[in-house]
Write a protein that holds these residues in place. Structure first.
Motif, mmCIF file in Angstrom:
data_model
loop_
_atom_site.group_PDB
_atom_site.id
_atom_site.type_symbol
_atom_site.label_atom_id
_atom_site.label_comp_id
_atom_site.label_asym_id
_atom_site.label_seq_id
_atom_site.Cartn_x
_atom_site.Cartn_y
_atom_site.Cartn_z
ATOM 1 N N GLU A 163 1.303 28.633 55.249
ATOM 2 C CA GLU A 163 1.142 27.180 55.318
ATOM 3 C C GLU A 163 0.544 26.779 56.662
ATOM 4 O O GLU A 163 -0.288 25.868 56.742
ATOM 5 C CB GLU A 163 2.494 26.494 55.116
ATOM 6 C CG GLU A 163 2.461 24.981 55.252
ATOM 7 C CD GLU A 163 1.623 24.284 54.185
ATOM 8 O OE1 GLU A 163 1.324 23.097 54.354
ATOM 9 O OE2 GLU A 163 1.265 24.936 53.181
ATOM 10 N N ILE A 164 0.949 27.457 57.743
ATOM 11 C CA ILE A 164 0.385 27.181 59.070
ATOM 12 C C ILE A 164 -1.126 27.446 59.058
ATOM 13 O O ILE A 164 -1.923 26.648 59.546
ATOM 14 C CB ILE A 164 1.075 28.041 60.137
ATOM 15 C CG1 ILE A 164 2.545 27.605 60.291
ATOM 16 C CG2 ILE A 164 0.357 27.938 61.477
ATOM 17 C CD1 ILE A 164 3.370 28.524 61.173
ATOM 18 N N ARG A 217 -2.936 24.693 57.131
ATOM 19 C CA ARG A 217 -3.003 23.412 57.842
ATOM 20 C C ARG A 217 -4.015 23.423 58.982
ATOM 21 O O ARG A 217 -4.700 22.437 59.236
ATOM 22 C CB ARG A 217 -1.616 23.050 58.403
ATOM 23 C CG ARG A 217 -0.642 22.574 57.351
ATOM 24 C CD ARG A 217 0.503 21.830 57.990
ATOM 25 N NE ARG A 217 1.490 21.404 57.009
ATOM 26 C CZ ARG A 217 2.521 20.612 57.297
ATOM 27 N NH1 ARG A 217 2.671 20.159 58.534
ATOM 28 N NH2 ARG A 217 3.383 20.271 56.361
ATOM 29 N N GLU A 265 8.898 24.523 63.491
ATOM 30 C CA GLU A 265 9.309 23.491 62.532
ATOM 31 C C GLU A 265 9.741 24.096 61.205
ATOM 32 O O GLU A 265 10.164 23.366 60.298
ATOM 33 C CB GLU A 265 8.156 22.514 62.295
ATOM 34 C CG GLU A 265 7.799 21.677 63.527
ATOM 35 C CD GLU A 265 6.596 20.788 63.288
ATOM 36 O OE1 GLU A 265 6.163 20.674 62.118
ATOM 37 O OE2 GLU A 265 6.078 20.209 64.255
ATOM 38 N N LEU A 318 4.270 24.818 64.882
ATOM 39 C CA LEU A 318 4.483 24.659 63.440
ATOM 40 C C LEU A 318 5.503 25.668 62.927
ATOM 41 O O LEU A 318 6.311 25.355 62.044
ATOM 42 C CB LEU A 318 3.152 24.807 62.696
ATOM 43 C CG LEU A 318 2.144 23.665 62.909
ATOM 44 C CD1 LEU A 318 0.801 24.002 62.269
ATOM 45 C CD2 LEU A 318 2.676 22.355 62.337
ATOM 46 N N ARG A 350 12.404 31.073 50.425
ATOM 47 C CA ARG A 350 11.328 31.346 51.390
ATOM 48 C C ARG A 350 10.089 31.906 50.697
ATOM 49 O O ARG A 350 8.970 31.448 50.951
ATOM 50 C CB ARG A 350 11.828 32.325 52.457
ATOM 51 C CG ARG A 350 10.773 32.710 53.491
ATOM 52 C CD ARG A 350 11.354 33.623 54.546
ATOM 53 N NE ARG A 350 11.800 34.892 54.015
ATOM 54 C CZ ARG A 350 10.996 35.930 53.792
ATOM 55 N NH1 ARG A 350 9.696 35.839 54.038
ATOM 56 N NH2 ARG A 350 11.480 37.075 53.334
ATOM 57 N N ALA A 377 2.147 28.381 48.710
ATOM 58 C CA ALA A 377 1.138 28.093 49.733
ATOM 59 C C ALA A 377 -0.046 29.043 49.614
ATOM 60 O O ALA A 377 -1.201 28.639 49.756
ATOM 61 C CB ALA A 377 1.765 28.191 51.127
ATOM 62 N N LYS A 389 8.146 29.274 48.608
ATOM 63 C CA LYS A 389 7.253 28.442 49.420
ATOM 64 C C LYS A 389 6.014 29.229 49.850
ATOM 65 O O LYS A 389 4.895 28.716 49.818
ATOM 66 C CB LYS A 389 7.996 27.918 50.645
ATOM 67 C CG LYS A 389 9.076 26.908 50.321
ATOM 68 C CD LYS A 389 9.782 26.456 51.587
ATOM 69 C CE LYS A 389 10.891 25.464 51.282
ATOM 70 N NZ LYS A 389 11.611 25.041 52.520
ATOM 71 N N THR A 390 6.231 30.481 50.259
ATOM 72 C CA THR A 390 5.109 31.308 50.708
ATOM 73 C C THR A 390 4.113 31.547 49.584
ATOM 74 O O THR A 390 2.900 31.400 49.765
ATOM 75 C CB THR A 390 5.628 32.656 51.240
ATOM 76 O OG1 THR A 390 6.471 32.431 52.370
ATOM 77 C CG2 THR A 390 4.470 33.558 51.655
ATOM 78 N N LEU A 399 7.697 26.107 59.170
ATOM 79 C CA LEU A 399 6.624 26.344 58.220
ATOM 80 C C LEU A 399 6.346 27.831 58.084
ATOM 81 O O LEU A 399 6.437 28.590 59.048
ATOM 82 C CB LEU A 399 5.332 25.629 58.653
ATOM 83 C CG LEU A 399 5.160 24.187 58.151
ATOM 84 C CD1 LEU A 399 6.184 23.266 58.814
ATOM 85 C CD2 LEU A 399 3.754 23.695 58.420
#
Length: 203
Positions: free
Chosen positions: A30-31, A34, A24, A21, A147, A154, A150-151, A26
């Motif tokens: 987020e990892i 998930r 990819e 992940l 970045r 999440a 997004k962090t 992430l």
């Protein structure tokens, strides 16, 4: 959910899924969300994965001591050093990242604190309020702001809040030369403490 990584839920399998992940693109938070695991679990797996391989120990003598891991940065250390709570990151009704209070306009240093531990430290040479505005609305070329946006989003999906602490240290002089107080403080904190959301290290 079944995937090509599933082999009974072993720790090796989870580590492989964490690395896949991350490959990819992430974020660590987020990892963790998930996979339903703790943030520190994902962070440690990725940190170990990034370490350079250690050469074999010479038989001529005892091995050199390993480099001591940097300690976390507790909020109590920030407060003792002159930082003050300035606000909290929140999600607006329109799902935008916002701060709940007006922030200082001065040049300074800011820290994002989760569960009593600082996870990110930055310097705001354009002013704290203006710098943090771009975390909520990052420009297309602002990779760090994108970045962190997004962090933070999440993290707020699973955490109660992310607190913002700020400090405004004075500029100094050394042998008649100017020293930027805020930039020096930021670098000193990054050099001494483990800050998992900071990509730039200090050797």
């Amino acid at each position: 959910m079944t995937s090509s990584f599933d082999t009974g839920g072993s720790s090796t399998t989870i580590s492989a899924r964490i690395r896949a992940l991350a490959a990819e693109g992430l974020a660590t938070a987020e990892i963790a969300r998930r996979l339903g695991i703790r943030y520190q679990h994902a962070y440690k797996v990725l940190k170990v994965n990034d370490r350079p391989s250690v050469p074999a120990v010479s038989r001529k003598g005892p091995s050199a001591p390993s480099q001591t891991a940097k300690p976390p940065l507790p909020v109590s250390v920030l407060i003792d050093g002159g930082f003050a709570l300035a606000g909290r990151w929140m999600m607006s009704p329109a799902d935008e990242l916002v701060v709940d209070l007006p922030l200082p306009k001065e040049v300074g240093v800011y820290a994002f604190v989760k569960d009593g531990i600082a996870h990110y430290v930055g310097v705001a040479t354009m002013g704290i309020s203006k710098r943090l505005y771009f975390y909520g609305r990052p420009g297309i070329s602002q990779r760090t702001s994108q970045r962190l946006n997004k962090t933070l989003k999440a993290e707020l999906a699973v955490a109660g809040s992310i607190k913002i602490y700020v400090a405004v240290p004075p500029d100094l002089e050394w042998n008649g030369l100017p020293v930027h107080g805020s930039a020096g403080l930021e670098l000193g904190l990054i050099k001494k403490y483990d800050l998992p959301w900071n990509v730039r290290g200090a050797g």
